[in-house]
Design a protein around this motif. Structure first.
Motif, PDB file in Angstrom:
ATOM      1  N   THR A 175      -8.154  -4.963   0.112  1.00 47.05           N
ATOM      2  CA  THR A 175      -7.109  -3.939   0.102  1.00 47.05           C
ATOM      3  C   THR A 175      -7.678  -2.614  -0.397  1.00 47.05           C
ATOM      4  O   THR A 175      -8.459  -2.589  -1.343  1.00 47.05           O
ATOM      5  CB  THR A 175      -5.957  -4.371  -0.831  1.00 47.05           C
ATOM      6  N   ILE A 176      -7.289  -1.546   0.263  1.00 52.85           N
ATOM      7  CA  ILE A 176      -7.619  -0.199  -0.206  1.00 52.85           C
ATOM      8  C   ILE A 176      -6.297   0.493  -0.518  1.00 52.85           C
ATOM      9  O   ILE A 176      -5.417   0.580   0.350  1.00 52.85           O
ATOM     10  CB  ILE A 176      -8.367   0.604   0.882  1.00 52.85           C
ATOM     11  N   VAL A 177      -6.155   0.936  -1.765  1.00 52.94           N
ATOM     12  CA  VAL A 177      -4.927   1.610  -2.174  1.00 52.94           C
ATOM     13  C   VAL A 177      -5.217   3.100  -2.353  1.00 52.94           C
ATOM     14  O   VAL A 177      -6.157   3.479  -3.062  1.00 52.94           O
ATOM     15  CB  VAL A 177      -4.392   1.038  -3.500  1.00 52.94           C
ATOM     16  N   ILE A 178      -4.416   3.933  -1.699  1.00 53.06           N
ATOM     17  CA  ILE A 178      -4.640   5.365  -1.729  1.00 53.06           C
ATOM     18  C   ILE A 178      -3.487   6.017  -2.485  1.00 53.06           C
ATOM     19  O   ILE A 178      -2.325   5.900  -2.061  1.00 53.06           O
ATOM     20  CB  ILE A 178      -4.712   5.925  -0.300  1.00 53.06           C
ATOM     21  N   GLY A 179      -3.820   6.656  -3.601  1.00 48.68           N
ATOM     22  CA  GLY A 179      -2.778   7.281  -4.405  1.00 48.68           C
ATOM     23  C   GLY A 179      -3.160   8.694  -4.797  1.00 48.68           C
ATOM     24  O   GLY A 179      -4.345   9.038  -4.861  1.00 48.68           O
ATOM     25  N   GLU A 180      -2.137   9.500  -5.078  1.00 51.70           N
ATOM     26  CA  GLU A 180      -2.315  10.903  -5.461  1.00 51.70           C
ATOM     27  C   GLU A 180      -3.341  11.057  -6.583  1.00 51.70           C
ATOM     28  O   GLU A 180      -4.265  11.852  -6.505  1.00 51.70           O
ATOM     29  CB  GLU A 180      -0.981  11.467  -5.958  1.00 51.70           C
ATOM     30  N   ARG A 181      -3.129  10.259  -7.652  1.00 49.25           N
ATOM     31  CA  ARG A 181      -3.912  10.477  -8.853  1.00 49.25           C
ATOM     32  C   ARG A 181      -5.416  10.306  -8.611  1.00 49.25           C
ATOM     33  O   ARG A 181      -6.212  11.148  -8.964  1.00 49.25           O
ATOM     34  CB  ARG A 181      -3.441   9.543  -9.966  1.00 49.25           C
ATOM     35  N   ASN A 182      -5.768   9.170  -7.940  1.00 52.04           N
ATOM     36  CA  ASN A 182      -7.183   8.915  -7.696  1.00 52.04           C
ATOM     37  C   ASN A 182      -7.801   9.928  -6.743  1.00 52.04           C
ATOM     38  O   ASN A 182      -9.009  10.176  -6.777  1.00 52.04           O
ATOM     39  CB  ASN A 182      -7.396   7.503  -7.150  1.00 52.04           C
ATOM     40  N   LEU A 183      -6.968  10.495  -5.887  1.00 55.91           N
ATOM     41  CA  LEU A 183      -7.503  11.483  -4.936  1.00 55.91           C
ATOM     42  C   LEU A 183      -7.968  12.750  -5.649  1.00 55.91           C
ATOM     43  O   LEU A 183      -8.752  13.518  -5.090  1.00 55.91           O
ATOM     44  CB  LEU A 183      -6.462  11.823  -3.866  1.00 55.91           C
ATOM     45  N   ASP A 228     -10.479  -8.807  -8.348  1.00 60.64           N
ATOM     46  CA  ASP A 228     -11.354  -7.730  -8.838  1.00 60.64           C
ATOM     47  C   ASP A 228     -10.990  -6.401  -8.192  1.00 60.64           C
ATOM     48  O   ASP A 228     -10.675  -6.338  -7.014  1.00 60.64           O
ATOM     49  CB  ASP A 228     -12.825  -8.048  -8.509  1.00 60.64           C
ATOM     50  N   LYS A 229     -11.066  -5.366  -9.017  1.00 60.66           N
ATOM     51  CA  LYS A 229     -10.766  -4.025  -8.521  1.00 60.66           C
ATOM     52  C   LYS A 229     -11.954  -3.125  -8.783  1.00 60.66           C
ATOM     53  O   LYS A 229     -12.696  -3.313  -9.741  1.00 60.66           O
ATOM     54  CB  LYS A 229      -9.561  -3.440  -9.260  1.00 60.66           C
ATOM     55  N   GLN A 230     -12.124  -2.105  -7.965  1.00 57.64           N
ATOM     56  CA  GLN A 230     -13.086  -1.070  -8.283  1.00 57.64           C
ATOM     57  C   GLN A 230     -12.716   0.213  -7.558  1.00 57.64           C
ATOM     58  O   GLN A 230     -11.969   0.195  -6.581  1.00 57.64           O
ATOM     59  CB  GLN A 230     -14.518  -1.504  -7.949  1.00 57.64           C
ATOM     60  N   LYS A 275      -9.319  -3.541  -3.897  1.00 56.48           N
ATOM     61  CA  LYS A 275      -8.970  -4.792  -4.572  1.00 56.48           C
ATOM     62  C   LYS A 275      -9.318  -5.981  -3.691  1.00 56.48           C
ATOM     63  O   LYS A 275      -9.037  -5.989  -2.492  1.00 56.48           O
ATOM     64  CB  LYS A 275      -7.475  -4.827  -4.902  1.00 56.48           C
ATOM     65  N   HIS A 276      -9.952  -6.972  -4.319  1.00 60.91           N
ATOM     66  CA  HIS A 276     -10.324  -8.189  -3.615  1.00 60.91           C
ATOM     67  C   HIS A 276      -9.223  -9.219  -3.813  1.00 60.91           C
ATOM     68  O   HIS A 276      -8.881  -9.570  -4.928  1.00 60.91           O
ATOM     69  CB  HIS A 276     -11.662  -8.720  -4.169  1.00 60.91           C
ATOM     70  N   ARG A 277      -8.643  -9.685  -2.699  1.00 63.48           N
ATOM     71  CA  ARG A 277      -7.478 -10.560  -2.765  1.00 63.48           C
ATOM     72  C   ARG A 277      -7.750 -11.842  -3.542  1.00 63.48           C
ATOM     73  O   ARG A 277      -6.921 -12.277  -4.349  1.00 63.48           O
ATOM     74  CB  ARG A 277      -7.043 -10.896  -1.326  1.00 63.48           C
TER      75      ARG A 277
END
Lengths: 569, 569
Positions: B531-539, B553-555, B547-549
């Protein structure tokens, strides 16, 4: 693929029950085998073609935004009750009972299943439009299956169904499907036409059939030589010709004993059939008092009545039914074989081309007599309509070019279905205004297995099949001559085979211990588009012979250059 | 794929009729929908998985030299008459009649069709061996279909059939199929075991089942922790243990009123059940005079009789049938509940483990009494055999390691079929010496649709499915948070979507106007591996979250590095 490890199964003899060329060649080339009437096993090379056809269909459907699903072959009878087709459908619908004596059918088509699915899964206009398709086995219990997989009982179809809030949205998806179908048949390298088709009794608003052109086709297709207009001959509009020169003659009664056919009249009076008016008497609709009526349909003697056009006219009974001698005697003032428009006391409908005639010949409504130099001014009352089949040379109704007529094999059909199923099965969603609205549907079929046969009908010669590259079972046939006696030939063949397969090119490497003549004949029969022949003599120059199946063109290639050459084709 | 243009069809509620987790999750994740009992429509994401499974199967079958064909779903009844299965097969075989009242079946398997085909197409030993396979719809009219596609009525199978001149050749192909199956399930990322299976009544000489290990499996699989030995518990050999210390005691009769079970005996006498000999009385084969007989089967009290092993022993009636009280009374000198080997006047077969006991307890063949300190030396005549189920901790019969027992779901079966069908249907060829010889067959099945369910049984958590990458419907889920309010998020999402799809990576781009929580839940339920999550803050840092289902694990990843990262996984 090495043919020694493959199932070639070519036949020298044509099976007795194979009537059409595609059926004969599919049997002889080892593509199919009959299991029972209308049931065929696909042998390896046949299946390779079938899978390629299906793959092209899938890719173009996906590209057009359709989504693939897979519905069961076996369908519950109650859905068919719901749609009304349990009773409507004839014995082609194979009805079965499971071990609990519940009714099922082997699906010949999936409108019921998909409509039921969409009814349950789609609840809001926001999820629309949607276009769902599958590639699935279908069953139609044909009374007389024939022509191999052209008209089998079990066959592979791609069927798609789209769902919409309104007609405009349907028309948009319909156009996408029209374009996708055109792309599909173009990619397959087939000469095809999208033809305007009859919407039949379902009464949808638009329909096109996609036909592969082939002399053996069952349908006559009229198409313009000046545009992409094409229609089933039954559907093509016949344009009114310019009127003949001004009428000059005065009707004369001439004796024509025993002369009741157009041929006989034109021979006796020595005129072309196009100058004779043929008057056909058919049953009309009952009049205001419920009494039976007749209608006269007038055409040029060289033209054919188009039943579908005629029976759509108001006043004409549908289905079109010729008048009996008794009806003629009691309901009109004419006699069979001598009917004509002048003085006739029933409704008269004149074809546009016939209406353009002047000084024509027609029946005199009296046994043994015709009129010459008749004119429409002599007829008290008549209507003009398009009631004939178009013929080659007619102006195209699109306004560009003239019509040609060829035979076609229907391989696809797109249809604006409307609400027939969605209404019967109450398939609707909440609209933007919060109302429950019944959806509008389109359906789009392609006969996947039928395409294989149609492609052969269009692409063959006396030696066998000539596959278009895109759907060929193999792209290249590798024929080493006397490989089992020549180490050099074997070495070159193995090298070329390795070179080609390394590039992902599908090669049929004929490594059987057979005479070269047998191998050539088999590869031509199977229809592999490109052949590489490896022989001792040419290897002296490090060369092999390339042959193009369709054109027969040959050229020499360096052994090391074969893979590049083939990859570049 | 944009989810707004897709058919996600996820459900919040678990359907009431879904008993097993795979069925529940396939319904909730929008993979399948029930059309009727045992009949399922594959929705888009389910079909994507099904197609990937089928594709891996095809690739490995092709690699192993098998050739794909396609046989009809509908088969003529006369072939089943010829093989004898028309009468043998139960009501799972759906028999139908066509419009001409001819008998057909919906094929649950294709031995008859392929044997008939090979009989007609193959005439010489030179064309052998051949291994033909298909991926086709099958139908089995289960009396109680359940567990979704795990035990449906219509399902997709890969079935292969090989034909050989002799057993050695069959064994060679059998090994290739064993290896191909291992490659197939390995590529799918499944934890599986190839287990030695019972050849059943067909009597072929070897058979392996391939099981996906999962707690919910229906079968018990015994496998070594020190080798790749695995067998159905029913088939695993129980090795003879070392004998107990030398026998010392002398049998004593003790009163054990109303103590007819092992539990009761061990409680009353305060010994472990493993020290009690359980004596089961079963029907034997008739003696030379045709008179009925009984056989005593002796096991350790803590062991279970293995019916399949026992009924294969000579002298034991098959199928295994317990003796009735009346038979015990008339055919033996013992009484129900108090049988024991000492002094018993019928044939005695002792399990290997029981035979290693000394100073054991057993029935005294007298109501209300047992013997203590009995020894096998006290028994006049008996045989020793392996008649029990193995248990965890037993030494592995392969000689390496000890056995563990887990539950498995059968997803494949390979079988040395022998001549059952080829003899019945006279399928033979000319041998090298010019004689007509009947062929030897192997058959090799894989439950393609069943694998989908089995993979879920093995790979899920409380949030949903966890697909192995190789069979996931999509590799990546792209989740833009509040994209419809943030131009920046939309832009980054579109860029990443374009980057990934340009590399041929399958992405589910969740562009619905949904809250992030709904999107996360749906993507986890569907089981997309990455999964790739796209959010304002990280941008703000030009970053997105990966995230690995499976591991959770996240990175953080740079927007520009996403495609490389995913492609490299």
């Amino acid at each position: 693929m090495r043919s020694s490890q493959y199932l070639l199964s070519t036949l020298k003899e044509t099976p007795a029950d194979a009537e059409v060329i595609s059926h004969q060649l599919m049997m002889r080339a080892g593509m199919i085998r009959k299991l029972a009437s209308g049931l065929y096993t696909w042998l390896p090379s046949g299946l390779r073609v079938l899978n390629k056809v299906a793959q092209i269909v899938r890719e173009e459907m996906d590209k057009a935004g359709a989504i693939e699903v897979l519905m069961p072959v076996v369908q519950p009878g109650d859905l068919w009750e719901e749609s009304g087709r349990w009773d409507e459908y004839g014995p082609e619908l194979l009805r079965i009972k499971d071990r609990h004596q519940r009714d099922f059918v082997l699906g010949p088509t999936h409108e019921e299943v998909i409509t039921d699915l969409v009814k349950r899964e789609i609840s809001s206009y926001k999820q629309l439009p949607i276009n769902l398709y599958q590639v699935q086995t279908k069953f139609r219990d044909e009374v007389r299956p024939r022509f191999g997989v052209m008209r089998g009982r079990e066959f592979t179809m791609k069927d798609a169904y789209s769902f919409h809030m309104d007609q405009a949205c349907l028309e948009n998806t319909y156009q996408k499907m029209y374009d996708a179908y055109s792309a599909i048949f173009s990619r397959m390298g087939l000469d095809f036409r999208a033809v305007i088709a009859d919407t039949g009794s379902i009464g949808g608003s638009a329909s096109h059939e996609f036909h592969v052109l082939a002399d053996s086709g069952e349908d006559d297709i009229a198409f313009s030589n000046g545009s992409d207009y094409a229609a089933n001959v039954e559907m093509a509009e016949a344009i009114a010709p310019a009127p003949s020169e001004a009428a000059g003659g005065k009707a004369q009664k001439v004796a024509t004993p025993n002369t009741t056919s157009i041929d006989a009249v034109s021979t006796l009076l020595n005129v072309d059939a196009s100058h004779v008016v043929k008057t056909l008497l058919v049953q009309g609709e009952a009049d205001e008092n419920g009494a039976p009526t007749l209608v006269a349909l007038c055409l040029r003697g060289d033209h054919q009545l188009n039943d579908i056009k005629a029976e759509k006219l108001s006043g004409v009974f549908a289905p079109l039914t010729m008048a009996t001698d008794e009806q003629i005697a009691t309901l009109s003032n004419t006699v069979a074989g001598y009917a004509g428009p002048v003085g006739l006391n029933i409704n008269i409908i004149v074809d546009r081309a016939a209406a353009a005639l002047s000084d024509f010949i027609c029946g005199a409504n009296e046994a043994g007599f015709h009129l010459t130099d008749a004119n429409w001014a002599d007829v008290a009352k008549f209507e003009i309509a398009d009631i004939r089949n178009v013929v080659a040379g007619d102006p195209s109704p699109c306004g560009k070019g003239t019509l040609e007529i060829k035979r076609g094999i229907e391989v696809g059909h797109i249809f604006q279905l409307g609400k027939k199923y969605s209404e019967a099965m109450k398939c609707g969603v909440l609209s933007e205004s919060g109302k429950h609205e019944i959806l509008t549907m389109g359906c789009y079929g392609i006969g996947v297995s039928r395409i294989v046969a149609a492609a052969i009908e269009q692409n063959h010669d006396q030696h066998g099949i000539i596959w278009p590259d895109a759907i060929a079972p193999f792209k290249v046939a590798l024929i080493p001559m006397n490989m089992h006696k020549s180490h050099r030939v074997m070495e070159a063949a193995e090298k070329i085979y390795a070179d080609l397969t390394a590039r992902g090119i599908e090669v049929l490497f004929d490594d059987r211990k057979e005479r070269p003549g047998v191998m050539f004949a088999d590869m031509e029969l199977i229809g592999v588009p490109h052949t590489i022949v490896i022989g001792e003599r040419n290897l002296d120059n490090q060369q092999v012979e390339y042959k193009h199946r369709r054109s027969g063109d040959k050229q020499m290639l360096d052994v090391d250059a074969v893979a590049d050459f083939i990859a570049g084709l």
